[in-house]
Write an enzyme that holds these catalytic residues in place. Sequence first.
Site, mmCIF file in Angstrom:
data_model
loop_
_atom_site.group_PDB
_atom_site.id
_atom_site.type_symbol
_atom_site.label_atom_id
_atom_site.label_comp_id
_atom_site.label_asym_id
_atom_site.label_seq_id
_atom_site.Cartn_x
_atom_site.Cartn_y
_atom_site.Cartn_z
ATOM 1 N N GLU B 270 0.877 -1.162 0.000
ATOM 2 C CA GLU B 270 0.000 0.000 0.000
ATOM 3 C C GLU B 270 0.909 1.204 0.000
ATOM 4 O OE1 GLU B 270 -2.930 0.366 3.119
ATOM 5 O OE2 GLU B 270 -2.714 2.528 2.928
ATOM 6 N N CYS B 309 -2.995 7.907 4.515
ATOM 7 C CA CYS B 309 -2.866 7.338 3.172
ATOM 8 C C CYS B 309 -4.121 7.619 2.352
ATOM 9 C CB CYS B 309 -2.588 5.849 3.249
ATOM 10 S SG CYS B 309 -3.743 4.959 4.288
#
Lengths: 167, 524
Positions: B270, B309
């Site tokens: 990720e 994020c």
Amino acid sequence: MLSGVTGRWLKGSPVLEGDLHPFRYHYDDLEIGRTLVSKSRQITLDDIEHFAHFTGDTFYAHMDEEATKGHPFFPGRVAHGYLLLSFAAGLFVDPDYGPVLANYGLDSLRFVKPVQPGEQIQVRLTAKEKTPRNKQYGEVRWDVEITTGTGETAATYELLTMNAMRG
Amino acid sequence: MTQPQSSGARASDNVMKLDSFVRGKWSGAGDPAAEIHSAVTGDVVALATRSDLDMREILAYGRAVGGKNLRKLSFHQRAGLLKALADYLSQHKDRLYKLSLHAGATRTDAMIDVDGGIGTLFAYASKGRRELPNTRYLLDGNVEGLSKGGAFAGQHIVTSLHGVALHINAFNFPCWGMLEKLAPALLAGVPVVTKPATVTAYVAYELVRMITESGALPEGALQFIVGSTGDLFDHLTCQDVVSFTGSADTSQKLQRHPVVAREAVRFIAERDSLNAAILAPDAEPGSPEFDLFIKEVAKEMTVKAGQKCTAIRRALAPSAQLDAVITALRDRLAKVVIGNPESDKVRMGPLVGLGQRSDVLAHVTKLRTEAELVAGDPDNFPLVDADARRGAFVPPLLLHCAKPVAATAVHEIEAFGPVCTVMGYDELDQAIALTNRGGGSLVASVYTHDIQAAAELTFGIGSFHGRVAIIDRDCATEHTGHGSPMPQMVHGGRAAPAAARSWAVSAACNTTCSAPRCRVPLAC
């Protein structure tokens, strides 16, 4: 909104109600969200006894008040789940000949809350999803909810019907 | 907090010395390896220490002891471990809140990290208990008939991997980041070796201390490595899974490791994500959706000082509404009080460290070659109870890119701080194309009350995103926001292949990593 994006009706999405019974629509004309809210019907002890003896389902929770004492689910004698389903069908069905060809089955049936003698039940039936099968008919998935007189959910399921195309 | 300092950074007496938890015990503090500074004052709050860790032994112990212990348990029993752990952590979470202040986290920021992490444990415990069988394996789908007579048939069975799950975590959410990976791995019966990012390792360290104190996990289920992972990657096998969260650069470096390629080690990353918020044409100024858009963009820029994020990096609006959007955002951002997160008045703290601050400012400089700064001045902004020369403070910086179709940096560079670029689009097709220029992102949010526009955008950007949130007046009071953790939903997109931390990934060889899936989480 989610219902609008996915094309599948979800509980909480807007519904369409009108004078025409949802079972009067051909497959092509039935809109997702088309809804019937039925009349109410009271469940009596006689109904439960009659259903028990007629079907042979004399399970103690329906017949024996004493046996339900301290029971984790039942506050006393309760209606059969199948009785609720049968009454629900009686409440939502439109009996005349029409585009609904057959009851094809049930999915995801859950009896959520027991119903005691003396309580009212009512049904909401909403067109949830449509899947064409052939040129003659298609499958309609209906969202069904049986509620009690206090507005609590007694049972939920999906009803499948085969509906004729306009042709 | 550390003692008041006269000048420069120095260690106070209560500096934490961080060691590793491997092979069932704490390694003991070794030689100091790195000083970790307070994001607020710059004082040293912790020392990462170096001890001689045998990485091959750590992995072997995880597989032999932890894997064996976990595979003995059914899904329900593993779910029970997660529940017990979550209960223990809930009772002691104040310790984590206290330490999070050093990382610049306000109470709200820390809540996302700490309670978000514990909530994820609870969610996996509940899903494991309710949705998985009380067995040690999973039947996947129905029996497939393979012969006419029916005597020969097939059934997909999902079983636990016999390796370890190696979790390399980002600095921004030391608790949530660790727990959201730990929960599915343990539920899948796979032991974990976890490595925190150094700059907030003291929070992760305290969390692991608490996990070991809780006694909730079987021996070998969790190991914790502070500092360098040394030659760890040399010893990975086809049964191991690496879950990496962090920058695209590091991710690529690790994924290119020869052992990862040779052994076909499952590798999940990720990484940089240029998440977008899209204001649809129907959402004109004065509409509830316009206000929701402004509120969400400003919130995503400032919560956790934009170090999420999932934070909105690109705000797309119809060209005709650009002025209104910029004015509204400028007004809203001007009200954000920045400073020491210990102060009640403060809504936004510093970045986690000075290194991060210079990274963000360098990225902003690059963005400014294609976009103009329309709100915020990194060299001049008011601070409450803090010194801008010592803490890692950056004010919210809003940019406007006038030519987003021709631009590249604004779609590629993730300034991991309170930074967002506003850009205009002419019609929905262009909004879709611009959004997808992010090259795959974790989340996009769409602000509209028009079902047609919502559907067009959802299906236009779905395959590029892990999640599409549709926000309108009907869900206004219930939605949890563009970027909040949703353990019930798949967290991913190209930035994080869908099955990332879902338990299935750590399971058998017959499950392949699924393609990015689109999830529309918000029932409106």
